[in-house]
Design a protein around this motif. Structure first.
Motif, short mmCIF file in Angstrom:
data_model
loop_
_atom_site.label_atom_id
_atom_site.label_comp_id
_atom_site.label_asym_id
_atom_site.label_seq_id
_atom_site.Cartn_x
_atom_site.Cartn_y
_atom_site.Cartn_z
N PRO A 1 0.79 -1.24 0.00
CA PRO A 1 0.00 0.00 0.00
C PRO A 1 0.82 1.29 0.00
N ARG A 2 2.05 1.26 0.51
CA ARG A 2 2.83 2.50 0.59
C ARG A 2 3.91 2.56 -0.49
N LYS A 3 3.82 1.69 -1.46
CA LYS A 3 4.85 1.63 -2.51
C LYS A 3 5.06 2.97 -3.19
N LEU A 4 4.01 3.56 -3.71
CA LEU A 4 4.16 4.81 -4.46
C LEU A 4 4.50 5.98 -3.54
N GLU A 5 3.94 6.01 -2.36
CA GLU A 5 4.25 7.10 -1.43
C GLU A 5 5.75 7.14 -1.15
N TRP A 6 6.31 5.99 -0.80
CA TRP A 6 7.74 5.95 -0.50
C TRP A 6 8.58 6.18 -1.75
N GLN A 7 8.16 5.58 -2.85
CA GLN A 7 8.97 5.66 -4.06
C GLN A 7 9.04 7.08 -4.61
N ILE A 8 7.90 7.69 -4.81
CA ILE A 8 7.90 9.03 -5.39
C ILE A 8 8.47 10.05 -4.40
N GLY A 9 8.18 9.86 -3.13
CA GLY A 9 8.75 10.75 -2.12
C GLY A 9 10.26 10.74 -2.13
N GLN A 10 10.86 9.55 -2.19
CA GLN A 10 12.32 9.46 -2.20
C GLN A 10 12.91 9.97 -3.51
#
Length: 251
Positions: A101-110
């Motif tokens: 569920p947090r894949k895109l949040e972490w990926q785009i944020g980093q």
């Protein structure tokens, strides 16, 4: 780590995927980064795929359905999705794979934080019974030379910034590998997203095309010689690296 106002286009090709696509779509719509669009490209399915996606689209404006006039293969489907994508970033998920569920949040944020234009993450290979077969942890950073040794970017884990320019998949075996080779070269490198656990789940089907190891090795050789245009000697060296890493993924 929140992604401040980023928009992500998620490209999902689908062909006769009615049995699996709901779980894949659900894993996209459950992302903690909500500013996304999911573009499902139906490749002329003959089952209930279209009706199922239409139900999702009627209930969530983030879901868009693009219908191919005839079956043209996964490379053409992904290209059709990218042609209508509106996001600042693009990510890919096939219609039988899933995301944390947090894949895109972490990926785009980093990616935003570090100014990275291509990224990827660790993932798990799972069987049709949901049993974990292996966990794939790629290197923390990749150059184009690193990518020649193996496809370290699982397509369901990769994301790129559209500021890199227009991109497309070639209709060739290992089309995802060729794509990420090109993108890593264009970006000057890629970075693995830091996370405490794998962020994607790749379904391994018995008897799938990619499971045919001899055919896959032939595709790899063709990429070295015909796409990358490497010398015979360099192709042999990289082929040995490829075979070694292919075995390592399945340990």
């Amino acid at each position: 780590m929140a992604a401040a106002g980023a928009t992500v286009s998620v490209i999902m090709p689908a062909y006769n995927a009615a049995a699996t696509i709901a779980r894949s779509i659900d894993s996209v719509l459950a992302q903690t980064l909500g500013d996304l669009e999911l573009i499902v490209i139906d490749d002329a399915s003959t089952d209930a795929t279209v009706a199922l996606v239409e139900r999702y689209a009627s209930g969530d404006a983030r879901v868009r359905l693009v219908r191919q006039p005839q079956n043209a293969g996964v490379a053409a489907a992904r290209n059709a999705g990218m042609a209508v994508a509106r996001g600042d970033y693009v990510a890919f998920l096939d219609s039988d794979d899933r995301w944390h569920p947090r894949k895109l949040e972490w990926q785009i944020g980093q990616m935003q934080q570090g100014g990275e234009r291509v990224s990827y993450c660790a993932y798990q290979r799972v069987g049709e019974d949901d049993r974990v077969l292996s966990t794939v942890l790629p290197p923390t950073r990749l150059s184009h030379a690193d990518m020649l040794r193996s496809n370290f970017i699982g397509n369901l884990t990769g994301a790129f910034a559209r500021s890199l320019g227009a991109a497309e998949f070639l209709a060739i075996g290992h089309e995802d590998y060729v794509f990420w080779l090109q993108m890593v070269r264009r970006a000057g490198g890629a970075v693995r997203i830091e996370s405490a656990e794998p962020l994607a789940y790749y379904l391994v089907r018995e008897g799938s095309v990619s499971a045919n190891k001899f055919r896959a090795a032939g595709w790899q050789w063709r990429i070295y010689r015909e796409v990358e245009r490497l010398s015979l000697a360099r192709s042999l060296v990289y082929m040995l690296h490829y075979l070694w890493n292919a075995l390592a993924k399945r340990r």
